[in-house]
Write a protein that holds these residues in place. Structure first.
Motif, mmCIF file in Angstrom:
data_model
loop_
_atom_site.group_PDB
_atom_site.id
_atom_site.type_symbol
_atom_site.label_atom_id
_atom_site.label_comp_id
_atom_site.label_asym_id
_atom_site.label_seq_id
_atom_site.Cartn_x
_atom_site.Cartn_y
_atom_site.Cartn_z
ATOM 1 N N VAL A 118 -18.520 -39.664 -12.561
ATOM 2 C CA VAL A 118 -17.055 -39.716 -12.478
ATOM 3 C C VAL A 118 -16.490 -39.136 -13.765
ATOM 4 O O VAL A 118 -16.887 -39.532 -14.859
ATOM 5 C CB VAL A 118 -16.561 -41.162 -12.264
ATOM 6 C CG1 VAL A 118 -15.048 -41.242 -12.390
ATOM 7 C CG2 VAL A 118 -17.022 -41.678 -10.907
ATOM 8 N N TYR B 278 -9.962 -40.298 -13.530
ATOM 9 C CA TYR B 278 -9.281 -41.191 -12.591
ATOM 10 C C TYR B 278 -7.795 -40.893 -12.724
ATOM 11 O O TYR B 278 -7.203 -41.100 -13.779
ATOM 12 C CB TYR B 278 -9.591 -42.649 -12.943
ATOM 13 C CG TYR B 278 -8.984 -43.665 -11.994
ATOM 14 C CD1 TYR B 278 -9.236 -43.597 -10.617
ATOM 15 C CD2 TYR B 278 -8.169 -44.687 -12.463
ATOM 16 C CE1 TYR B 278 -8.690 -44.530 -9.745
ATOM 17 C CE2 TYR B 278 -7.626 -45.625 -11.597
ATOM 18 C CZ TYR B 278 -7.880 -45.536 -10.237
ATOM 19 O OH TYR B 278 -7.335 -46.462 -9.380
ATOM 20 N N LEU C 115 -10.393 -40.621 -7.777
ATOM 21 C CA LEU C 115 -11.522 -40.452 -8.701
ATOM 22 C C LEU C 115 -12.078 -39.054 -8.506
ATOM 23 O O LEU C 115 -12.397 -38.669 -7.375
ATOM 24 C CB LEU C 115 -12.637 -41.445 -8.369
ATOM 25 C CG LEU C 115 -12.489 -42.911 -8.759
ATOM 26 C CD1 LEU C 115 -13.581 -43.718 -8.063
ATOM 27 C CD2 LEU C 115 -12.582 -43.087 -10.267
ATOM 28 N N LYS D 161 -14.245 -35.915 -4.513
ATOM 29 C CA LYS D 161 -13.122 -36.812 -4.783
ATOM 30 C C LYS D 161 -13.189 -38.045 -3.894
ATOM 31 O O LYS D 161 -13.657 -37.975 -2.761
ATOM 32 C CB LYS D 161 -11.785 -36.092 -4.535
ATOM 33 C CG LYS D 161 -11.513 -34.991 -5.539
ATOM 34 C CD LYS D 161 -10.064 -34.584 -5.530
ATOM 35 C CE LYS D 161 -9.793 -33.543 -4.458
ATOM 36 N NZ LYS D 161 -8.448 -32.936 -4.590
ATOM 37 N N LYS E 121 -10.661 -41.624 -3.018
ATOM 38 C CA LYS E 121 -9.433 -42.379 -3.285
ATOM 39 C C LYS E 121 -9.596 -43.780 -2.713
ATOM 40 O O LYS E 121 -9.264 -44.035 -1.556
ATOM 41 C CB LYS E 121 -8.223 -41.674 -2.682
ATOM 42 C CG LYS E 121 -6.923 -42.343 -3.079
ATOM 43 C CD LYS E 121 -5.714 -41.587 -2.588
ATOM 44 C CE LYS E 121 -4.450 -42.350 -3.010
ATOM 45 N NZ LYS E 121 -3.240 -41.704 -2.553
ATOM 46 N N LEU F 275 -10.889 -50.518 -6.976
ATOM 47 C CA LEU F 275 -11.879 -49.880 -7.845
ATOM 48 C C LEU F 275 -12.545 -50.942 -8.718
ATOM 49 O O LEU F 275 -11.850 -51.756 -9.347
ATOM 50 C CB LEU F 275 -11.183 -48.833 -8.733
ATOM 51 C CG LEU F 275 -12.037 -48.151 -9.813
ATOM 52 C CD1 LEU F 275 -13.137 -47.298 -9.178
ATOM 53 C CD2 LEU F 275 -11.152 -47.282 -10.710
ATOM 54 N N ILE G 279 -12.831 -44.781 -18.057
ATOM 55 C CA ILE G 279 -12.083 -44.836 -16.793
ATOM 56 C C ILE G 279 -10.967 -45.879 -16.891
ATOM 57 O O ILE G 279 -9.865 -45.689 -16.377
ATOM 58 C CB ILE G 279 -13.031 -45.167 -15.623
ATOM 59 C CG1 ILE G 279 -14.058 -44.037 -15.461
ATOM 60 C CG2 ILE G 279 -12.261 -45.363 -14.318
ATOM 61 C CD1 ILE G 279 -15.161 -44.370 -14.464
ATOM 62 N N ALA H 15 -7.060 -45.334 -16.421
ATOM 63 C CA ALA H 15 -6.312 -46.081 -15.409
ATOM 64 C C ALA H 15 -5.078 -46.738 -16.014
ATOM 65 O O ALA H 15 -4.188 -47.171 -15.289
ATOM 66 C CB ALA H 15 -7.205 -47.147 -14.784
ATOM 67 N N VAL I 120 -7.714 -52.697 -9.897
ATOM 68 C CA VAL I 120 -8.811 -52.198 -10.737
ATOM 69 C C VAL I 120 -9.508 -53.386 -11.396
ATOM 70 O O VAL I 120 -8.881 -54.135 -12.155
ATOM 71 C CB VAL I 120 -8.323 -51.213 -11.817
ATOM 72 C CG1 VAL I 120 -9.488 -50.776 -12.712
ATOM 73 C CG2 VAL I 120 -7.661 -49.997 -11.173
#
Lengths: 178, 364
Positions: free
Chosen positions: B89, B92, B98, B109, B111, B115, B261, B265, B293
């Motif tokens: 990855v 984000y 992602l 990708k 979505k 997460l 990540i 985010a 998340v």
């Protein structure tokens, strides 16, 4: 000192050593486990209930040496490789130590090995009596080694003859009468 | 560019935390995408040849590599879990996409609606002269070479660091037939479990606390290392230098959470040294300040694999519950939090407890 050297002090060892009377009576497990860590497989492995039930996962194992038969199942189970079984009077001149051994190749019965103490110092020679291989759960192999009488509480590791994997160490010490 | 996959839950990282999260989410009814940059499941577990501590109710007494096999088997058999291996990855985006680089497929990708970030931790390096010479390794690299690829990293080793990783990797080096000349530790005490230290001590390896490596020398690779004792102020004491003939210097000087990540985010991050560095603020069920998340495992704060697996389960369960409310969710969360508290109750987890208390108390 344990946390500085990694070697338990005599004081700590005294706390986990069975009575003279119990030692004379036959094989018994010595739990060299001195720190509260979250761990309990020994208690579940013990077939006689000698390792008392844990109240908290972080408890140190409490062992009733009178119930212990010295079978060595706890040696196979202990993640810390911290349990040993000793039999102080195998015969007139020798004792027996069961110890965890996770090195390849495993020794074979009859092999003569160098005996090491808790600091890896050679303290004599021993002869392998029996080797318990790991089961399908990845248990720790147990090596039963015949040592000179009087060394049962000293010997905690073995080295195949002619090998030296740790730091350079002097050799010498007692020799097993043949 | 391929189309965007839209799983209900994406889990980034297939180590102990990520595998447990994927299983818990799938068993909670979610369809799950599990992503890892490596070509096999397990993360660092596959290098752990030692038996784990912990409770026999969980995986105590089982070797890490066998835990990876067990969890991997359950994951592969679960129809609701799709696995992207060899997939890194790399971003984000604010729209929840992602972006990843998948070996042989280019950019891909996904979505996800939820997460779970279970990216683990990275090893710290240490500054000293010669630290760029071939033969200076992180402990993780040594484990990868030996335990994954079957390659010996050297013949005579100096281990720097006596935390659990330094002690365990020293033991693995001995098992591989490498001579471990010495383990040095800058702190006043051994950081790892005494039982791990005892294993290498009885194999003849000295452990010297209040010692550090000053420099490493060699023409084109490591030929020797100079170590010295440290004073109370962590400064080398002149005259205590010793030269060690080694061809391998292994660094086990700590880990730091891999949180890129989470930063992307927009999660609120705080500096908690006891947990290894910047970690996300999170709820009791490990949801970050960005709704949807979650974080689990070393990415949430450096700890043991046993706690990572429980955190993963908690996060995966919470994500599944968000999608479709689960019966007995509160009770299961309570049990998992209780298990975490038990694993963290001992004196050697005091630092982690301090860090978590600071995080929860908002005093960072």
């Amino acid at each position: 000192m344990l946390r500085k050297t990694g070697v338990p002090t005599d004081d700590l060892l005294r706390q986990v050593t069975p009575s003279e009377e119990r030692l004379r009576r036959g094989p018994v497990a010595i739990f060299e486990c001195f720190e509260r860590i979250p761990c309990d497989p020994c208690q579940h492995a013990c077939p006689t209930g000698a390792v008392q039930p844990f109240e908290d996962l972080n408890d140190l194992p409490r062992v009733d040496h009178q119930l212990c038969t010295g079978c060595g199942r706890c040696i196979q189970a202990c993640p810390g490789l911290a349990v040993f079984v000793v039999q102080e009077d195998l015969d007139e001149c020798s004792a027996l130590v069961g110890l965890p051994y996770e090195y390849c190749p495993l020794p074979a019965p009859g092999d003569v090995v160098t005996l090491l103490d808790r600091q890896g110092r050679a303290v004599g020679q021993g002869r392998i009596k029996k080797v318990v291989r790991p089961g399908n759960r990845g248990e720790t192999p147990v090596v039963w080694v015949i040592v000179p009488r009087g060394l049962a509480m000293t010997v905690r590791h073995i080295r195949p003859e002619g090998e030296n994997r740790g730091a350079d160490q002097p050799t010498g010490g007692h020799h097993l009468p043949v | 560019m391929t189309s965007v996959l839209e799983p209900e839950v994406a889990v980034v990282g297939a180590g102990p935390a990520g595998m447990a999260a994927a299983l818990a989410a799938a068993e909670g009814g979610a369809d799950v995408l599990l992503i890892d940059r490596e070509h096999r499941l397990g993360g660092q577990l596959v290098k752990q040849t030692h038996k784990f501590f912990g409770s026999s109710d969980q995986e105590a007494g089982i070797r890490g590599i066998h835990i990876a096999e067990r969890l991997g088997e359950r994951i592969r058999q679960h129809a609701a879990i799709r696995i992207w291996l060899g997939t890194t990855v790399i971003a984000y985006y604010p729209d929840g996409v992602l972006l990843a680089e998948k070996a042989g497929h280019g950019l891909v990708k996904a979505k996800p609606r939820c997460l779970v970030v279970a990216t683990g931790a990275a090893e710290r390096h240490l500054a000293f002269a010669g630290n760029d010479l071939p033969g200076v390794y992180g402990a993780g690299a040594v484990q990868t070479l030996m335990n994954v690829h079957g390659v010996l990293p050297g013949q005579r080793a100096l281990m720097v660091g006596a935390g659990n990783i330094g002690l365990i990797v020293s033991y693995q080096l001995l098992q591989a037939g490498v001579q471990v000349v010495e383990v040095i530790e800058a702190a006043e005490e051994i950081g790892g479990y005494a039982v791990h230290a005892a294993k290498i001590r009885r194999a003849g390896v000295p452990i010297r606390t209040r010692h550090s490596v000053l420099k490493v020398e060699g023409d084109s690779c490591v030929e020797q290392a100079v170590v010295a004792r440290l004073d109370e102020g962590w400064k080398p004491i002149p005259g205590t230098e010793r030269v060690l003939q080694v061809d391998l210097v292994c660094l086990a000087v700590g880990l730091t959470p891999l949180t890129e990540i989470l930063w992307q985010a927009g999660c609120r991050m705080v500096w908690v040294p006891e947990l290894g560095g910047h970690v996300p603020v999170r709820s009791e069920t490990l949801e970050t300040t960005v709704p949807g998340v979650w974080v689990a495992g070393d990415a949430a704060g450096v700890e043991e694999a046993s706690t990572a697996m429980i955190e993963g389960e908690l996060a995966g369960l919470a994500a599944a519950h968000r999608l479709r409310p689960l019966k007995e969710f509160d009770e299961r969360c309570r049990q998992l939090r209780q298990a975490l508290a038990e694993l963290r109750a001992g004196p050697l987890a005091a630092k982690v407890r301090r860090g978590l208390a600071r995080l929860e108390g908002g005093t960072c």
